[in-house]
Design a protein around this motif. Structure first.
Motif, PDB file in Angstrom:
ATOM      1  N   GLY B 171     -43.950  49.450  65.707  1.00 38.79           N
ATOM      2  CA  GLY B 171     -42.363  49.643  66.315  1.00 38.79           C
ATOM      3  C   GLY B 171     -42.512  51.415  66.854  1.00 38.79           C
ATOM      4  O   GLY B 171     -43.185  52.156  66.731  1.00 38.79           O
ATOM      5  N   LEU B 172     -41.201  51.828  67.167  1.00 36.87           N
ATOM      6  CA  LEU B 172     -41.059  52.684  67.807  1.00 36.87           C
ATOM      7  C   LEU B 172     -41.203  53.845  66.678  1.00 36.87           C
ATOM      8  O   LEU B 172     -41.322  55.255  67.040  1.00 36.87           O
ATOM      9  CB  LEU B 172     -39.764  52.972  68.483  1.00 36.87           C
ATOM     10  N   GLY B 173     -40.731  53.499  65.410  1.00 40.06           N
ATOM     11  CA  GLY B 173     -41.038  54.675  64.385  1.00 40.06           C
ATOM     12  C   GLY B 173     -42.318  55.247  64.419  1.00 40.06           C
ATOM     13  O   GLY B 173     -42.571  56.325  63.898  1.00 40.06           O
ATOM     14  N   ARG B 174     -43.377  54.596  64.856  1.00 38.26           N
ATOM     15  CA  ARG B 174     -44.746  55.075  64.802  1.00 38.26           C
ATOM     16  C   ARG B 174     -44.736  56.289  65.472  1.00 38.26           C
ATOM     17  O   ARG B 174     -45.603  57.173  64.930  1.00 38.26           O
ATOM     18  CB  ARG B 174     -45.761  53.883  65.856  1.00 38.26           C
ATOM     19  N   TYR B 175     -44.194  56.614  66.745  1.00 35.78           N
ATOM     20  CA  TYR B 175     -44.314  57.736  67.529  1.00 35.78           C
ATOM     21  C   TYR B 175     -43.525  58.844  66.427  1.00 35.78           C
ATOM     22  O   TYR B 175     -44.107  60.007  66.415  1.00 35.78           O
ATOM     23  CB  TYR B 175     -43.465  57.619  68.800  1.00 35.78           C
ATOM     24  N   VAL B 176     -42.224  58.585  65.899  1.00 34.18           N
ATOM     25  CA  VAL B 176     -41.808  59.415  65.211  1.00 34.18           C
ATOM     26  C   VAL B 176     -42.383  60.065  63.883  1.00 34.18           C
ATOM     27  O   VAL B 176     -42.884  61.098  63.862  1.00 34.18           O
ATOM     28  CB  VAL B 176     -40.455  59.043  64.942  1.00 34.18           C
ATOM     29  N   ILE B 177     -42.914  58.922  63.233  1.00 34.11           N
ATOM     30  CA  ILE B 177     -43.956  59.329  61.904  1.00 34.11           C
ATOM     31  C   ILE B 177     -45.232  59.671  62.318  1.00 34.11           C
ATOM     32  O   ILE B 177     -45.413  60.884  61.548  1.00 34.11           O
ATOM     33  CB  ILE B 177     -43.622  57.986  61.074  1.00 34.11           C
ATOM     34  N   ASP B 178     -45.770  59.406  62.950  1.00 33.82           N
ATOM     35  CA  ASP B 178     -47.174  59.819  63.355  1.00 33.82           C
ATOM     36  C   ASP B 178     -47.103  61.146  63.872  1.00 33.82           C
ATOM     37  O   ASP B 178     -48.054  61.954  63.346  1.00 33.82           O
ATOM     38  CB  ASP B 178     -47.887  58.870  64.320  1.00 33.82           C
ATOM     39  N   GLY B 179     -46.043  61.484  64.726  1.00 39.70           N
ATOM     40  CA  GLY B 179     -45.857  62.593  65.325  1.00 39.70           C
ATOM     41  C   GLY B 179     -45.567  63.660  64.466  1.00 39.70           C
ATOM     42  O   GLY B 179     -45.958  64.762  64.586  1.00 39.70           O
ATOM     43  N   LEU B 180     -44.820  63.348  63.472  1.00 36.78           N
ATOM     44  CA  LEU B 180     -44.308  64.240  62.374  1.00 36.78           C
ATOM     45  C   LEU B 180     -45.707  64.513  61.547  1.00 36.78           C
ATOM     46  O   LEU B 180     -45.773  65.779  61.126  1.00 36.78           O
ATOM     47  CB  LEU B 180     -43.287  63.706  61.534  1.00 36.78           C
ATOM     48  N   ALA B 181     -46.398  63.803  61.027  1.00 37.23           N
ATOM     49  CA  ALA B 181     -47.718  63.919  60.386  1.00 37.23           C
ATOM     50  C   ALA B 181     -48.660  64.556  61.117  1.00 37.23           C
ATOM     51  O   ALA B 181     -48.997  65.522  60.342  1.00 37.23           O
ATOM     52  CB  ALA B 181     -48.195  62.433  59.791  1.00 37.23           C
ATOM     53  N   THR B 182     -48.812  64.639  62.389  1.00 34.48           N
ATOM     54  CA  THR B 182     -49.913  65.353  63.057  1.00 34.48           C
ATOM     55  C   THR B 182     -49.144  66.410  63.831  1.00 34.48           C
ATOM     56  O   THR B 182     -49.707  67.089  64.671  1.00 34.48           O
ATOM     57  CB  THR B 182     -50.615  64.271  64.074  1.00 34.48           C
ATOM     58  N   ARG B 183     -47.845  66.835  63.807  1.00 35.87           N
ATOM     59  CA  ARG B 183     -47.172  67.957  64.392  1.00 35.87           C
ATOM     60  C   ARG B 183     -47.128  67.589  66.002  1.00 35.87           C
ATOM     61  O   ARG B 183     -47.428  68.611  66.733  1.00 35.87           O
ATOM     62  CB  ARG B 183     -47.788  69.132  64.206  1.00 35.87           C
ATOM     63  N   ASP B 184     -47.330  66.307  66.216  1.00 36.93           N
ATOM     64  CA  ASP B 184     -47.342  65.924  67.649  1.00 36.93           C
ATOM     65  C   ASP B 184     -45.940  65.802  68.305  1.00 36.93           C
ATOM     66  O   ASP B 184     -45.276  64.742  68.088  1.00 36.93           O
ATOM     67  CB  ASP B 184     -48.196  64.847  67.955  1.00 36.93           C
ATOM     68  N   PHE B 185     -45.108  67.036  68.607  1.00 36.32           N
ATOM     69  CA  PHE B 185     -43.820  67.040  68.642  1.00 36.32           C
ATOM     70  C   PHE B 185     -43.252  66.237  69.909  1.00 36.32           C
ATOM     71  O   PHE B 185     -42.368  65.458  69.808  1.00 36.32           O
ATOM     72  CB  PHE B 185     -43.262  68.452  68.608  1.00 36.32           C
ATOM     73  N   PRO B 186     -44.028  66.246  71.117  1.00 34.03           N
ATOM     74  CA  PRO B 186     -43.896  65.563  72.089  1.00 34.03           C
ATOM     75  C   PRO B 186     -43.663  63.746  71.517  1.00 34.03           C
ATOM     76  O   PRO B 186     -42.591  63.333  71.890  1.00 34.03           O
ATOM     77  CB  PRO B 186     -44.880  65.651  73.160  1.00 34.03           C
ATOM     78  N   ALA B 187     -44.660  63.484  70.987  1.00 34.11           N
ATOM     79  CA  ALA B 187     -44.636  62.155  70.365  1.00 34.11           C
ATOM     80  C   ALA B 187     -43.250  61.897  69.642  1.00 34.11           C
ATOM     81  O   ALA B 187     -42.456  60.785  69.752  1.00 34.11           O
ATOM     82  CB  ALA B 187     -45.667  61.514  69.796  1.00 34.11           C
ATOM     83  N   THR B 188     -42.960  62.847  68.640  1.00 36.19           N
ATOM     84  CA  THR B 188     -41.918  62.917  67.837  1.00 36.19           C
ATOM     85  C   THR B 188     -40.499  62.592  68.757  1.00 36.19           C
ATOM     86  O   THR B 188     -39.526  61.517  68.513  1.00 36.19           O
ATOM     87  CB  THR B 188     -41.765  63.853  66.540  1.00 36.19           C
ATOM     88  N   VAL B 189     -40.377  63.641  69.396  1.00 35.96           N
ATOM     89  CA  VAL B 189     -39.113  63.527  70.317  1.00 35.96           C
ATOM     90  C   VAL B 189     -39.044  62.541  71.179  1.00 35.96           C
ATOM     91  O   VAL B 189     -37.951  61.770  71.293  1.00 35.96           O
ATOM     92  CB  VAL B 189     -39.053  64.864  71.024  1.00 35.96           C
ATOM     93  N   GLY B 190     -40.254  62.186  71.671  1.00 40.15           N
ATOM     94  CA  GLY B 190     -40.153  60.913  72.751  1.00 40.15           C
ATOM     95  C   GLY B 190     -39.823  59.624  72.035  1.00 40.15           C
ATOM     96  O   GLY B 190     -38.861  58.948  72.425  1.00 40.15           O
ATOM     97  N   GLY B 191     -40.583  59.623  70.795  1.00 35.66           N
ATOM     98  CA  GLY B 191     -40.106  58.141  70.120  1.00 35.66           C
ATOM     99  C   GLY B 191     -38.634  58.209  69.688  1.00 35.66           C
ATOM    100  O   GLY B 191     -37.969  57.175  69.815  1.00 35.66           O
ATOM    101  N   ALA B 192     -37.835  59.432  69.270  1.00 37.15           N
ATOM    102  CA  ALA B 192     -36.773  59.570  68.722  1.00 37.15           C
ATOM    103  C   ALA B 192     -35.908  58.995  69.865  1.00 37.15           C
ATOM    104  O   ALA B 192     -34.913  58.356  69.581  1.00 37.15           O
ATOM    105  CB  ALA B 192     -36.230  60.877  68.293  1.00 37.15           C
ATOM    106  N   LEU B 193     -36.131  59.936  71.067  1.00 31.61           N
ATOM    107  CA  LEU B 193     -35.347  59.496  72.123  1.00 31.61           C
ATOM    108  C   LEU B 193     -35.122  57.945  72.757  1.00 31.61           C
ATOM    109  O   LEU B 193     -34.426  57.247  72.825  1.00 31.61           O
ATOM    110  CB  LEU B 193     -35.783  60.334  73.407  1.00 31.61           C
TER     111      LEU B 193
END
Lengths: 222, 227
Positions: B171-193
């Motif tokens: 699900g979309l949470g993957r972007y948010v959570i994986d992004g947080l774990a790897t400090r991949d902020f584009p993925a986190t913010v994109g997923g959140a959006l």
């Protein structure tokens, strides 16, 4: 999870102080935003009740706010307020609480019958006196009903803050999950529920003190 | 450190175009288990709510129960369910069910109880059976409340399903959570959006449904309130 009991009572016994600290932390993170939201909702609700044109766009905005996923908002705020800070978790929680409290405040203020309002004016009450003595008390049962919903969901949502490093009891879920250790998770669920129920009880008691008439009226409050 | 740059990076990355980490696939996953959770809770809560609302029995218990379930933290339930049932669909469906069923139950009960008693009596008076009164009189008049409850449940499920990614589900949470774990902020913010957009789109869908899908006699009344 082989052989691991659902609850290790010994762990609970040795971690009482730790659990208490997390609970207090959780209460602050979750409930301070509700108080701030209350302080904003009352004047804003007054303005909305007086200028109905203001209410439509505002309620549309808060309807959208209510739909936002907490974790997503926490994450979006990180660049501005920092990772694992109080502000990152508390700003969104304040917005959620406000989204619940604004409509209930406006409903409460509008619940005063026109005849009552006119009677107060006829008895010589000025606008401010009438507001303090008639309209705000009439809104109390509505406000408390809104506060109950806002506080309980805020307590439940605050746990998600643990994912960005600031979540009080939510930390127990992460801890237990990482160690495949269910005891902290269960303790966390129970403590969140207890905190919510205690807060709810305090609010119900507050309503009895502030608006004793509302206990007898059904419908308005619960 | 710029929002727009992050979003640009996220949406233009080749990994988001195709394959298991593509945006389309993640949205499909997210909608699939949100929809499944909503379907099960509707199947469970709506018939029960109709029964309780029509007979008036157990309405107090429903109010008490929903207060308690609102306090249950979904994150705790998800992590516990994974430890007990293993990583899998059950582990995410059960907590989402616990989230979605109570508002649906309350909406069904309140919707049915909100039917004008005179109308109910009249329906009985002209010879309708209880079953007919429930289906032909109470249910249509409960529809606005029911749809509002369904909207609340759907939006909450979609918003909360993000948490499922923490225990290794998609699900979309993957972007948010994986992004947080790897400090991949584009993925986190994109997923959140994307989650925000999905939740708002659901809200709009129900707004349209409530406006246009109701029977004409019900539609004229003012829009139902949120639970």
């Amino acid at each position: 999870m082989d052989g691991e009991p659902l609850v290790r009572w010994h762990w609970l016994g040795t971690h009482v102080a730790y659990l208490r600290d997390l609970t207090l932390d959780h209460a602050v993170i979750a409930l301070v935003p509700v108080l701030i939201a209350l302080l904003i909702a009352v004047p804003l609700g007054l303005a909305c009740a007086r200028y109905p044109r203001l209410y439509q766009p505002l309620s549309a905005v808060f309807n959208v706010v209510y739909a936002l996923p907490a974790l997503a908002v926490f994450v979006v705020l990180i660049p501005y307020t920092g990772l694992a800070t109080n502000a990152t978790v508390m700003i969104p929680l304040t917005c959620y609480a406000l989204a619940v409290l604004l409509p209930t405040t406006v409903d409460g203020l509008r619940s005063v019958p026109e005849a009552v309002r006119q009677a107060a004016t006829a008895m010589g009450y000025g606008p401010w006196h009438r507001l303090a003595a008639v309209e705000l008390p009439a809104a109390v049962p509505y406000l408390v009903a809104g506060l109950r919903v806002a506080a309980v969901s805020s307590i439940s949502l605050a746990a998600v803050g643990a994912l960005i490093g600031k979540g009080g009891l939510g930390y127990l879920f992460i801890d237990g999950f990482q160690r495949t250790f269910p005891t902290p998770i269960l303790a966390g669920i129970v403590l969140v529920a207890v905190l919510a129920l205690v807060t709810d009880l305090v609010l119900v008691l507050a309503r009895r003190l502030l608006a004793p008439w509302a206990v007898r009226e059904k419908g308005a409050a619960s | 450190m710029n929002w727009l740059d992050w979003l640009h990076t996220f949406f233009t990355s080749p990994a988001r175009r195709s394959g298991p980490d593509s945006i389309v696939h993640r949205i499909a996953e997210h909608l699939a288990f949100s929809g499944e959770a909503l379907l099960y809770s509707a199947l469970l809560a709506i018939p029960l709510g109709l029964l309780i609302g029509y007979t008036g029995r157990g309405a107090v218990a429903v109010t008490a129960l929903t207060g308690v379930t609102r306090a249950l933290p979904t994150m705790g339930l998800v992590t516990l369910a994974v430890l007990l049932a293993g990583v899998g669909k059950t582990a995410v469906l059960v907590p989402l069910l616990a989230l979605a069923a109570p508002p649906l139950l309350v909406a069904a009960v309140e919707g049915i109880r909100g039917t004008d008693p005179d109308v109910r009596d009249a329906a009985r008076g002209i010879g309708l059976t209880h079953r007919q009164v429930l289906w032909q009189v109470c249910l249509p008049s409960a529809l606005p409340t029911l749809l509002a409850g369904l909207r609340t449940a759907a939006v909450q499920v979609i918003a909360t399903a993000t948490v499922a990614a923490y225990v290794g589900l998609g699900g979309l949470g993957r972007y948010v959570i994986d992004g947080l774990a790897t400090r991949d902020f584009p993925a986190t913010v994109g997923g959140a959006l994307l989650v925000v957009l999905l939740a708002v789109a659901t809200q709009l869908l129900f707004a349209v449904l409530i406006r246009y899908a109701l029977p004409p006699g019900i539609r004229v009344r003012s829009a139902p309130k949120e639970n």
